[in-house]
Design an enzyme around this catalytic site. Structure first.
Site, PDB file in Angstrom:
ATOM      1  N   GLY A   9       7.056  34.266 -17.940  1.00 11.78           N
ATOM      2  CA  GLY A   9       5.788  33.679 -17.488  1.00 11.78           C
ATOM      3  C   GLY A   9       6.032  32.827 -16.258  1.00 11.78           C
ATOM      4  N   GLY A  14       5.914  27.930 -16.373  1.00 10.29           N
ATOM      5  CA  GLY A  14       7.129  28.739 -16.249  1.00 10.29           C
ATOM      6  C   GLY A  14       7.886  28.449 -14.959  1.00 10.29           C
ATOM      7  N   HIS A 182       1.513  20.337 -32.909  1.00 11.18           N
ATOM      8  CA  HIS A 182       1.129  20.097 -31.516  1.00 11.18           C
ATOM      9  C   HIS A 182      -0.368  20.396 -31.425  1.00 11.18           C
ATOM     10  CE1 HIS A 182       1.598  19.525 -27.292  1.00 11.18           C
ATOM     11  NE2 HIS A 182       1.332  20.775 -26.967  1.00 11.18           N
TER      12      HIS A 182
HETATM   13  C1  PYR Z   1       0.077  20.175 -23.479  1.00  9.53           C
HETATM   14  O1  PYR Z   1      -0.030  19.734 -22.345  1.00  9.53           O
HETATM   15  O2  PYR Z   1       0.016  19.445 -24.473  1.00  9.53           O
HETATM   16  C2  PYR Z   1       0.284  21.576 -23.694  1.00  9.53           C
HETATM   17  O3  PYR Z   1       0.186  22.019 -24.819  1.00  9.53           O
HETATM   18  C3  PYR Z   1       0.634  22.412 -22.553  1.00  9.53           C
END
Ligand code: PYR
Length: 316
Positions: A9, A14, A182
Protein backbone atom coordinates in the site's frame (compact mmCIF):
# COMPACT_ATOMS: atom_id res chain seq x y z
CA UNK A 1 21.51 -12.23 4.42
CA UNK A 2 20.40 -8.65 4.46
CA UNK A 3 17.07 -7.74 5.98
CA UNK A 4 14.09 -7.06 3.79
CA UNK A 5 10.77 -5.42 4.61
CA UNK A 6 7.73 -4.97 2.41
CA UNK A 7 5.11 -2.29 2.80
CA UNK A 8 1.87 -3.15 0.99
CA UNK A 9 0.00 0.00 0.00
CA UNK A 10 1.58 3.23 -1.21
CA UNK A 11 -0.90 5.72 0.23
CA UNK A 12 0.27 8.25 2.81
CA UNK A 13 0.46 5.62 5.58
CA UNK A 14 2.42 3.18 3.43
CA UNK A 15 4.76 5.69 1.83
CA UNK A 16 5.58 7.37 5.14
CA UNK A 17 6.21 3.95 6.71
CA UNK A 18 8.53 3.06 3.83
CA UNK A 19 10.38 6.35 4.26
CA UNK A 20 10.86 5.83 7.99
CA UNK A 21 12.03 2.23 7.45
CA UNK A 22 14.51 3.30 4.77
CA UNK A 23 15.88 6.13 6.92
CA UNK A 24 16.48 3.73 9.84
CA UNK A 25 19.08 2.10 7.59
CA UNK A 26 18.64 -1.32 9.22
CA UNK A 27 17.16 -3.04 6.16
CA UNK A 28 18.96 -3.82 2.91
CA UNK A 29 15.73 -3.48 0.98
CA UNK A 30 12.38 -1.81 1.48
CA UNK A 31 9.79 -2.97 -1.07
CA UNK A 32 6.69 -0.83 -1.47
CA UNK A 33 3.76 -2.17 -3.48
CA UNK A 34 0.47 -0.80 -4.67
CA UNK A 35 -2.16 -1.62 -7.28
CA UNK A 36 -1.74 1.84 -8.83
CA UNK A 37 0.44 1.80 -11.93
CA UNK A 38 3.69 3.72 -11.51
CA UNK A 39 3.07 5.12 -8.03
CA UNK A 40 5.26 2.73 -6.01
CA UNK A 41 8.06 2.94 -8.58
CA UNK A 42 7.87 6.73 -8.50
CA UNK A 43 7.98 6.81 -4.70
CA UNK A 44 10.93 4.40 -4.69
CA UNK A 45 12.83 6.54 -7.16
CA UNK A 46 12.21 9.63 -5.09
CA UNK A 47 13.14 7.95 -1.78
CA UNK A 48 16.35 6.52 -3.27
CA UNK A 49 17.32 9.98 -4.47
CA UNK A 50 17.10 11.18 -0.85
CA UNK A 51 19.78 8.62 0.18
CA UNK A 52 22.81 10.91 -0.35
CA UNK A 53 21.13 13.68 1.64
CA UNK A 54 19.77 11.57 4.50
CA UNK A 55 22.77 9.24 4.43
CA UNK A 56 21.14 5.82 4.32
CA UNK A 57 22.07 2.82 2.16
CA UNK A 58 18.74 0.94 2.19
CA UNK A 59 17.42 0.50 -1.36
CA UNK A 60 13.75 1.11 -1.97
CA UNK A 61 11.99 -0.91 -4.67
CA UNK A 62 8.53 0.04 -5.91
CA UNK A 63 6.27 -2.56 -7.50
CA UNK A 64 2.77 -2.43 -8.95
CA UNK A 65 0.82 -5.59 -8.23
CA UNK A 66 -1.96 -7.07 -10.35
CA UNK A 67 -5.33 -8.64 -9.48
CA UNK A 68 -3.93 -12.17 -9.82
CA UNK A 69 -0.88 -11.62 -7.68
CA UNK A 70 1.30 -10.31 -10.50
CA UNK A 71 4.37 -8.53 -9.11
CA UNK A 72 4.27 -10.23 -5.72
CA UNK A 73 7.51 -12.13 -6.49
CA UNK A 74 9.21 -8.88 -5.43
CA UNK A 75 8.29 -9.51 -1.78
CA UNK A 76 10.00 -12.93 -1.67
CA UNK A 77 12.36 -13.28 1.30
CA UNK A 78 10.77 -10.44 3.28
CA UNK A 79 11.43 -10.69 7.02
CA UNK A 80 8.54 -8.35 7.73
CA UNK A 81 5.48 -7.32 5.73
CA UNK A 82 3.49 -4.27 6.81
CA UNK A 83 -0.04 -4.32 5.38
CA UNK A 84 -1.42 -0.80 4.98
CA UNK A 85 -3.73 -1.64 2.05
CA UNK A 86 -7.35 -0.57 2.26
CA UNK A 87 -9.41 2.57 2.39
CA UNK A 88 -9.03 5.18 5.12
CA UNK A 89 -12.00 6.73 6.92
CA UNK A 90 -13.86 9.78 5.69
CA UNK A 91 -15.11 12.41 8.17
CA UNK A 92 -18.02 11.03 10.20
CA UNK A 93 -17.14 7.37 9.54
CA UNK A 94 -16.18 4.91 12.25
CA UNK A 95 -13.35 2.49 11.56
CA UNK A 96 -15.95 -0.29 11.59
CA UNK A 97 -17.65 1.26 8.53
CA UNK A 98 -14.61 0.06 6.54
CA UNK A 99 -15.05 -3.58 7.57
CA UNK A 100 -16.44 -5.19 4.42
CA UNK A 101 -14.49 -3.12 1.89
CA UNK A 102 -11.16 -3.55 3.63
CA UNK A 103 -11.77 -7.23 4.43
CA UNK A 104 -11.75 -8.06 0.70
CA UNK A 105 -8.52 -6.13 0.17
CA UNK A 106 -6.73 -7.47 3.26
CA UNK A 107 -7.75 -11.06 2.48
CA UNK A 108 -6.36 -10.86 -1.05
CA UNK A 109 -3.13 -9.20 0.09
CA UNK A 110 -2.69 -11.73 2.91
CA UNK A 111 -3.09 -14.69 0.56
CA UNK A 112 -0.33 -13.30 -1.64
CA UNK A 113 1.88 -12.64 1.38
CA UNK A 114 1.42 -16.25 2.49
CA UNK A 115 2.39 -17.47 -0.98
CA UNK A 116 5.39 -15.26 -1.62
CA UNK A 117 6.73 -14.43 1.86
CA UNK A 118 5.77 -17.50 3.91
CA UNK A 119 8.30 -16.79 6.66
CA UNK A 120 7.49 -13.12 7.19
CA UNK A 121 6.17 -11.50 10.32
CA UNK A 122 3.03 -9.61 9.29
CA UNK A 123 2.17 -6.26 10.84
CA UNK A 124 -1.35 -5.13 9.96
CA UNK A 125 -2.39 -1.49 10.13
CA UNK A 126 -5.52 -1.51 7.95
CA UNK A 127 -8.79 -0.64 9.68
CA UNK A 128 -10.81 -1.78 11.50
CA UNK A 129 -7.53 -2.83 13.01
CA UNK A 130 -8.40 -5.64 15.41
CA UNK A 131 -10.60 -7.35 12.81
CA UNK A 132 -8.12 -6.93 9.93
CA UNK A 133 -5.36 -8.42 12.08
CA UNK A 134 -7.54 -11.45 12.83
CA UNK A 135 -8.40 -11.74 9.13
CA UNK A 136 -4.74 -11.58 8.06
CA UNK A 137 -3.98 -14.48 10.40
CA UNK A 138 -6.88 -16.50 9.01
CA UNK A 139 -5.97 -15.77 5.41
CA UNK A 140 -2.23 -16.42 5.80
CA UNK A 141 -2.65 -19.34 8.22
CA UNK A 142 0.58 -18.12 9.81
CA UNK A 143 1.16 -18.96 13.48
CA UNK A 144 -0.69 -16.38 15.56
CA UNK A 145 2.50 -14.91 17.02
CA UNK A 146 3.66 -14.05 13.48
CA UNK A 147 0.66 -11.80 12.77
CA UNK A 148 0.16 -8.67 14.84
CA UNK A 149 -1.43 -5.28 14.47
CA UNK A 150 -0.34 -1.72 15.01
CA UNK A 151 -2.56 0.42 17.13
CA UNK A 152 -1.55 0.42 20.79
CA UNK A 153 1.67 2.30 20.16
CA UNK A 154 -0.22 4.96 18.26
CA UNK A 155 -3.00 5.29 20.82
CA UNK A 156 -0.42 5.34 23.63
CA UNK A 157 1.58 8.04 21.82
CA UNK A 158 -1.57 10.12 21.44
CA UNK A 159 -2.35 9.80 25.16
CA UNK A 160 1.24 10.69 26.10
CA UNK A 161 1.27 13.69 23.79
CA UNK A 162 -2.02 15.02 25.18
CA UNK A 163 -0.72 14.63 28.76
CA UNK A 164 2.58 16.37 27.89
CA UNK A 165 0.74 19.24 26.20
CA UNK A 166 -1.74 19.63 29.07
CA UNK A 167 1.03 19.78 31.69
CA UNK A 168 3.48 21.63 29.44
CA UNK A 169 6.23 19.06 30.13
CA UNK A 170 8.58 17.28 27.70
CA UNK A 171 7.01 14.24 26.04
CA UNK A 172 10.05 12.30 27.28
CA UNK A 173 8.91 12.76 30.88
CA UNK A 174 5.53 11.16 30.19
CA UNK A 175 4.77 7.45 30.11
CA UNK A 176 1.25 6.26 29.39
CA UNK A 177 -0.35 3.06 28.21
CA UNK A 178 -3.37 2.30 26.03
CA UNK A 179 -4.79 -1.21 25.63
CA UNK A 180 -8.02 -2.73 24.29
CA UNK A 181 -9.38 -2.21 20.82
CA UNK A 182 -8.37 0.39 18.24
CA UNK A 183 -11.95 1.62 18.28
CA UNK A 184 -14.76 2.52 20.64
CA UNK A 185 -13.55 0.11 23.31
CA UNK A 186 -10.02 1.53 23.49
CA UNK A 187 -8.70 1.37 27.07
CA UNK A 188 -6.30 4.15 28.06
CA UNK A 189 -4.71 3.08 31.36
CA UNK A 190 -4.20 6.00 33.80
CA UNK A 191 -3.05 3.65 36.60
CA UNK A 192 0.06 2.81 34.53
CA UNK A 193 0.72 6.39 33.46
CA UNK A 194 3.42 8.56 35.00
CA UNK A 195 4.96 12.00 34.65
CA UNK A 196 8.62 12.16 35.69
CA UNK A 197 8.03 8.86 37.45
CA UNK A 198 5.07 10.19 39.50
CA UNK A 199 1.64 8.58 39.04
CA UNK A 200 -0.49 10.62 36.61
CA UNK A 201 -3.30 10.65 39.19
CA UNK A 202 -1.03 12.60 41.58
CA UNK A 203 -0.23 15.34 39.07
CA UNK A 204 -3.54 15.75 37.23
CA UNK A 205 -7.13 15.92 38.52
CA UNK A 206 -9.36 12.94 37.68
CA UNK A 207 -11.68 15.08 35.56
CA UNK A 208 -8.84 16.24 33.35
CA UNK A 209 -7.50 12.69 33.01
CA UNK A 210 -10.95 11.57 31.88
CA UNK A 211 -11.04 14.38 29.28
CA UNK A 212 -7.70 13.22 27.87
CA UNK A 213 -8.86 9.59 27.88
CA UNK A 214 -11.83 10.61 25.73
CA UNK A 215 -9.59 12.75 23.50
CA UNK A 216 -7.28 9.75 23.04
CA UNK A 217 -10.20 7.52 22.01
CA UNK A 218 -11.17 10.19 19.47
CA UNK A 219 -7.59 10.90 18.42
CA UNK A 220 -7.89 9.35 14.96
CA UNK A 221 -11.33 10.83 14.25
CA UNK A 222 -10.13 14.31 15.19
CA UNK A 223 -7.39 14.10 12.53
CA UNK A 224 -9.82 12.67 9.94
CA UNK A 225 -12.27 15.53 10.56
CA UNK A 226 -9.54 18.12 9.98
CA UNK A 227 -7.88 16.46 6.99
CA UNK A 228 -11.25 15.82 5.32
CA UNK A 229 -9.59 13.41 2.88
CA UNK A 230 -7.72 10.50 4.41
CA UNK A 231 -6.65 9.69 7.95
CA UNK A 232 -3.59 10.18 10.12
CA UNK A 233 -0.25 8.84 8.93
CA UNK A 234 2.70 10.53 10.64
CA UNK A 235 2.11 9.06 14.10
CA UNK A 236 0.68 5.77 12.74
CA UNK A 237 3.67 5.21 10.44
CA UNK A 238 6.12 6.04 13.25
CA UNK A 239 4.51 3.27 15.30
CA UNK A 240 4.38 0.69 12.50
CA UNK A 241 7.99 1.35 11.49
CA UNK A 242 9.18 0.98 15.12
CA UNK A 243 7.45 -2.40 15.31
CA UNK A 244 9.03 -3.58 12.04
CA UNK A 245 12.45 -2.46 13.29
CA UNK A 246 11.95 -4.37 16.57
CA UNK A 247 11.23 -7.51 14.53
CA UNK A 248 14.24 -7.00 12.24
CA UNK A 249 16.58 -6.40 15.17
CA UNK A 250 14.96 -9.10 17.34
CA UNK A 251 15.04 -6.42 20.02
CA UNK A 252 12.68 -7.97 22.57
CA UNK A 253 11.23 -4.52 23.18
CA UNK A 254 7.87 -4.45 24.99
CA UNK A 255 5.28 -2.48 23.03
CA UNK A 256 1.52 -2.11 23.11
CA UNK A 257 0.33 -3.99 20.00
CA UNK A 258 -2.67 -5.94 18.77
CA UNK A 259 -1.68 -9.53 19.60
CA UNK A 260 -3.34 -12.91 20.00
CA UNK A 261 -4.39 -13.26 23.63
CA UNK A 262 -4.47 -16.76 25.06
CA UNK A 263 -5.29 -16.68 28.77
CA UNK A 264 -3.69 -13.38 29.78
CA UNK A 265 -6.01 -11.18 31.87
CA UNK A 266 -8.42 -14.13 31.89
CA UNK A 267 -9.10 -13.46 28.17
CA UNK A 268 -8.63 -16.06 25.44
CA UNK A 269 -9.02 -16.57 21.72
CA UNK A 270 -9.03 -13.02 20.44
CA UNK A 271 -6.73 -10.40 18.87
CA UNK A 272 -6.61 -7.48 21.31
CA UNK A 273 -4.45 -4.51 22.23
CA UNK A 274 -2.03 -5.66 24.93
CA UNK A 275 1.64 -5.18 25.72
CA UNK A 276 3.89 -7.73 24.07
CA UNK A 277 7.57 -8.46 23.68
CA UNK A 278 8.48 -8.11 20.00
CA UNK A 279 11.25 -9.95 18.19
CA UNK A 280 12.20 -11.96 15.13
CA UNK A 281 9.27 -14.33 15.55
CA UNK A 282 6.77 -11.47 15.96
CA UNK A 283 5.21 -11.68 19.40
CA UNK A 284 7.60 -13.46 21.76
CA UNK A 285 5.10 -13.23 24.61
CA UNK A 286 2.19 -11.15 25.79
CA UNK A 287 3.18 -9.16 28.85
CA UNK A 288 0.47 -8.90 31.48
CA UNK A 289 0.48 -5.79 33.64
CA UNK A 290 -1.47 -5.02 36.84
CA UNK A 291 -4.61 -3.07 36.03
CA UNK A 292 -7.08 -1.59 38.45
CA UNK A 293 -10.51 -3.22 38.60
CA UNK A 294 -12.21 -0.71 36.25
CA UNK A 295 -9.44 -0.94 33.67
CA UNK A 296 -9.49 -4.75 33.74
CA UNK A 297 -13.23 -4.69 33.31
CA UNK A 298 -12.92 -2.34 30.33
CA UNK A 299 -10.29 -4.62 28.77
CA UNK A 300 -12.61 -7.60 29.13
CA UNK A 301 -15.44 -5.59 27.56
CA UNK A 302 -13.14 -4.65 24.68
CA UNK A 303 -12.28 -8.33 24.17
CA UNK A 304 -15.97 -9.27 23.94
CA UNK A 305 -16.70 -6.37 21.57
CA UNK A 306 -13.99 -7.38 19.10
CA UNK A 307 -14.54 -11.13 19.48
CA UNK A 308 -17.86 -11.23 17.63
CA UNK A 309 -16.59 -8.99 14.82
CA UNK A 310 -13.46 -11.11 14.48
CA UNK A 311 -15.69 -14.17 14.07
CA UNK A 312 -17.55 -12.36 11.26
CA UNK A 313 -14.40 -11.74 9.19
CA UNK A 314 -13.89 -15.49 8.76
CA UNK A 315 -16.66 -15.33 6.15
CA UNK A 316 -15.54 -12.16 4.43
C1 PYR B 1 -5.80 6.30 13.32
O1 PYR B 1 -5.34 7.38 13.00
O2 PYR B 1 -6.19 6.07 14.47
C2 PYR B 1 -5.91 5.24 12.37
O3 PYR B 1 -6.55 4.25 12.65
C3 PYR B 1 -5.22 5.38 11.09
Amino acid sequence: MGKKVTVVGAGFYGSTTAQRLAEYDVFDTVVITDIVEGKPAGLALDLNQSRPIEGFETKVVGVTTGPNGEGYEAIEGSDVVVITAGLPRKPGMSRMDLLETNAKIVRQVSENVAKYAPNAVVIVVSNPLDEMTALAQLATQFPKNRVLGQAGMLDTARFSNFVAEALNVPVKSVKTLTLGSHGDTMVPVPSKSTVNGKPLREVMPDGQIEELVVKTRNGGAEVVALLKTGSAYYAPSAAAAKMAKAVAEDSGEVMPVCAWVDGEYGISGVYLGVEAQIGAEGVKRVVETDLDADELNSLKEAAEAVRSKQADVANM
